[in-house]
Design a protein around this motif. Structure first.
Motif, mmCIF file in Angstrom:
data_model
loop_
_atom_site.group_PDB
_atom_site.id
_atom_site.type_symbol
_atom_site.label_atom_id
_atom_site.label_comp_id
_atom_site.label_asym_id
_atom_site.label_seq_id
_atom_site.Cartn_x
_atom_site.Cartn_y
_atom_site.Cartn_z
ATOM 1 N N MET A 97 0.826 -1.211 0.000
ATOM 2 C CA MET A 97 0.000 0.000 0.000
ATOM 3 C C MET A 97 0.859 1.260 0.000
ATOM 4 O O MET A 97 0.569 2.232 -0.699
ATOM 5 C CB MET A 97 -0.913 0.001 1.225
ATOM 6 N N VAL A 98 1.933 1.246 0.769
ATOM 7 C CA VAL A 98 2.829 2.400 0.818
ATOM 8 C C VAL A 98 3.545 2.586 -0.517
ATOM 9 O O VAL A 98 3.657 3.712 -1.035
ATOM 10 C CB VAL A 98 3.849 2.240 1.968
ATOM 11 N N ILE A 99 4.023 1.495 -1.090
ATOM 12 C CA ILE A 99 4.750 1.582 -2.357
ATOM 13 C C ILE A 99 3.846 2.079 -3.472
ATOM 14 O O ILE A 99 4.236 2.931 -4.282
ATOM 15 C CB ILE A 99 5.348 0.204 -2.718
ATOM 16 N N VAL A 100 2.622 1.567 -3.533
ATOM 17 C CA VAL A 100 1.682 2.017 -4.566
ATOM 18 C C VAL A 100 1.420 3.506 -4.429
ATOM 19 O O VAL A 100 1.392 4.247 -5.424
ATOM 20 C CB VAL A 100 0.371 1.212 -4.479
ATOM 21 N N LEU A 101 1.247 3.979 -3.202
ATOM 22 C CA LEU A 101 0.992 5.400 -2.976
ATOM 23 C C LEU A 101 2.194 6.250 -3.393
ATOM 24 O O LEU A 101 2.048 7.236 -4.127
ATOM 25 C CB LEU A 101 0.663 5.636 -1.505
ATOM 26 N N LEU A 102 3.377 5.866 -2.930
ATOM 27 C CA LEU A 102 4.576 6.648 -3.245
ATOM 28 C C LEU A 102 4.866 6.660 -4.748
ATOM 29 O O LEU A 102 5.157 7.708 -5.332
ATOM 30 C CB LEU A 102 5.778 6.093 -2.481
ATOM 31 N N ARG A 103 4.782 5.500 -5.377
ATOM 32 C CA ARG A 103 5.089 5.432 -6.806
ATOM 33 C C ARG A 103 4.069 6.215 -7.626
ATOM 34 O O ARG A 103 4.408 6.820 -8.637
ATOM 35 C CB ARG A 103 5.132 3.970 -7.271
ATOM 36 N N SER A 104 2.818 6.196 -7.186
ATOM 37 C CA SER A 104 1.797 6.970 -7.901
ATOM 38 C C SER A 104 2.089 8.460 -7.811
ATOM 39 O O SER A 104 1.986 9.190 -8.813
ATOM 40 C CB SER A 104 0.408 6.670 -7.316
ATOM 41 N N ILE A 105 2.463 8.922 -6.627
ATOM 42 C CA ILE A 105 2.787 10.344 -6.463
ATOM 43 C C ILE A 105 4.011 10.714 -7.278
ATOM 44 O O ILE A 105 4.027 11.729 -7.990
ATOM 45 C CB ILE A 105 3.011 10.663 -4.975
ATOM 46 N N TRP A 106 5.055 9.898 -7.189
ATOM 47 C CA TRP A 106 6.290 10.213 -7.911
ATOM 48 C C TRP A 106 6.096 10.185 -9.420
ATOM 49 O O TRP A 106 6.605 11.064 -10.128
ATOM 50 C CB TRP A 106 7.388 9.231 -7.494
ATOM 51 N N MET A 107 5.360 9.216 -9.916
ATOM 52 C CA MET A 107 5.163 9.131 -11.358
ATOM 53 C C MET A 107 4.229 10.229 -11.855
ATOM 54 O O MET A 107 4.374 10.719 -12.980
ATOM 55 C CB MET A 107 4.602 7.751 -11.738
ATOM 56 N N PHE A 108 3.273 10.636 -11.047
ATOM 57 C CA PHE A 108 2.384 11.732 -11.432
ATOM 58 C C PHE A 108 3.171 13.026 -11.591
ATOM 59 O O PHE A 108 2.854 13.852 -12.459
ATOM 60 C CB PHE A 108 1.290 11.903 -10.378
ATOM 61 N N ASN A 109 4.194 13.203 -10.751
ATOM 62 C CA ASN A 109 5.013 14.419 -10.793
ATOM 63 C C ASN A 109 6.307 14.239 -11.580
ATOM 64 O O ASN A 109 7.171 15.116 -11.545
ATOM 65 C CB ASN A 109 5.350 14.871 -9.368
ATOM 66 N N VAL B 221 -6.831 15.064 -4.661
ATOM 67 C CA VAL B 221 -8.091 14.315 -4.667
ATOM 68 C C VAL B 221 -7.823 12.818 -4.776
ATOM 69 O O VAL B 221 -8.440 12.006 -4.066
ATOM 70 C CB VAL B 221 -8.990 14.794 -5.824
ATOM 71 N N LEU B 222 -6.903 12.447 -5.659
ATOM 72 C CA LEU B 222 -6.591 11.025 -5.820
ATOM 73 C C LEU B 222 -6.020 10.429 -4.545
ATOM 74 O O LEU B 222 -6.348 9.288 -4.174
ATOM 75 C CB LEU B 222 -5.604 10.847 -6.979
ATOM 76 N N ILE B 223 -5.188 11.196 -3.830
ATOM 77 C CA ILE B 223 -4.607 10.693 -2.579
ATOM 78 C C ILE B 223 -5.685 10.535 -1.522
ATOM 79 O O ILE B 223 -5.706 9.541 -0.774
ATOM 80 C CB ILE B 223 -3.500 11.649 -2.098
ATOM 81 N N LEU B 224 -6.604 11.503 -1.434
ATOM 82 C CA LEU B 224 -7.690 11.402 -0.461
ATOM 83 C C LEU B 224 -8.573 10.192 -0.747
ATOM 84 O O LEU B 224 -8.995 9.485 0.178
ATOM 85 C CB LEU B 224 -8.511 12.688 -0.477
ATOM 86 N N VAL B 225 -8.872 9.960 -2.027
ATOM 87 C CA VAL B 225 -9.665 8.785 -2.393
ATOM 88 C C VAL B 225 -8.920 7.507 -2.034
ATOM 89 O O VAL B 225 -9.508 6.543 -1.520
ATOM 90 C CB VAL B 225 -9.999 8.815 -3.899
ATOM 91 N N TYR B 226 -7.622 7.501 -2.265
ATOM 92 C CA TYR B 226 -6.809 6.322 -1.945
ATOM 93 C C TYR B 226 -6.841 6.052 -0.445
ATOM 94 O O TYR B 226 -7.043 4.907 -0.008
ATOM 95 C CB TYR B 226 -5.380 6.547 -2.420
#
Length: 210
Positions: A130-142, A192-197
């Motif tokens: 769960m942590v890796i998915v969150l971090l990678r999503s943020i990093w790849m989005f930016n 918004v995506l992070i809050l939904v996650y």
């Protein structure tokens, strides 16, 4: 899944494991510009190693960066190659925390390797996942550096996303207001995506029914 697979391999006992573990982190330690230059050299249209191999195999000289789909795949592969060591080390650390008694109990109950992996390893790795998915999503989005260095958002804006678009509008087209608006929109969408996650996958793992 690639990071989990690599972590499982590095968790197995074999000769030279400490050395291999140390070497596995090297791609993550390389500066982004070095990775971009290395991929550009390998995929050079005239002297690139992959270009020469492709020609020798009878596929001709691919237009690596002129094809939209191929350009996007190159960026994805470069990013995966750079960040897989981080994911691998994270999951490897999580594997070290799994009590060996769980595997012994599963083995006594007759569970085979696949059942032990599915019913013991995976559930224990879910918090890290769960942590890796969150971090990678943020990093790849930016993500900006690897895309700008390799493709600059091309061809025909095929690899251009919000950070690249914001940079282009603000610093190349001198539309600072437009670039700021795009950056603000990017921040809002990501928030918004992070809050939904967090709503669907809370990291604390608390049971709301208690």
């Amino acid at each position: 899944m690639l990071g989990i697979a690599c972590a499982l391999l590095l968790d197995q006992p074999f000769f030279g494991r400490p050395v291999i573990r140390g070497l596995a982190i090297l791609p993550y330690l390389l500066p982004t510009v070095v990775v971009a230059v290395a991929f550009q050299w390998l995929l050079d249209g005239s002297l690139g190693l992959f270009t020469i191999w492709s020609e020798q195999l009878g596929f001709g000289r691919p237009a690596w960066y002129e094809n939209s789909t191929m350009a996007m795949m190159i960026v994805v592969v470069a990013s995966v190659w750079t960040w897989t060591p981080f994911v691998t080390i994270s999951f490897l650390a999580a594997l070290q925390t799994i009590p060996k008694s769980l595997y012994e109990a599963a083995r006594v109950d007759g569970a085979g390797p696949w059942n032990r992996f599915w019913h013991v390893t995976i559930p224990m790795l879910i918090p890290m996942l769960m942590v890796i998915v969150l971090l990678r999503s943020i990093w790849m989005f930016n993500k900006f550096d690897i895309i700008w260095l390799m493709t600059k958002g091309g061809p025909l804006s095929a690899t251009e996303h919000l950070p690249v678009l914001a940079y282009r509008r603000a610093f190349l087209q001198y539309d600072v207001g437009g670039g700021a608006a795009i950056a603000t929109l990017s921040f809002a969408v990501l928030s918004v995506l992070i809050l939904v996650y967090f709503y669907f996958y809370p990291l604390d793992g608390k049971d709301d029914n208690k």
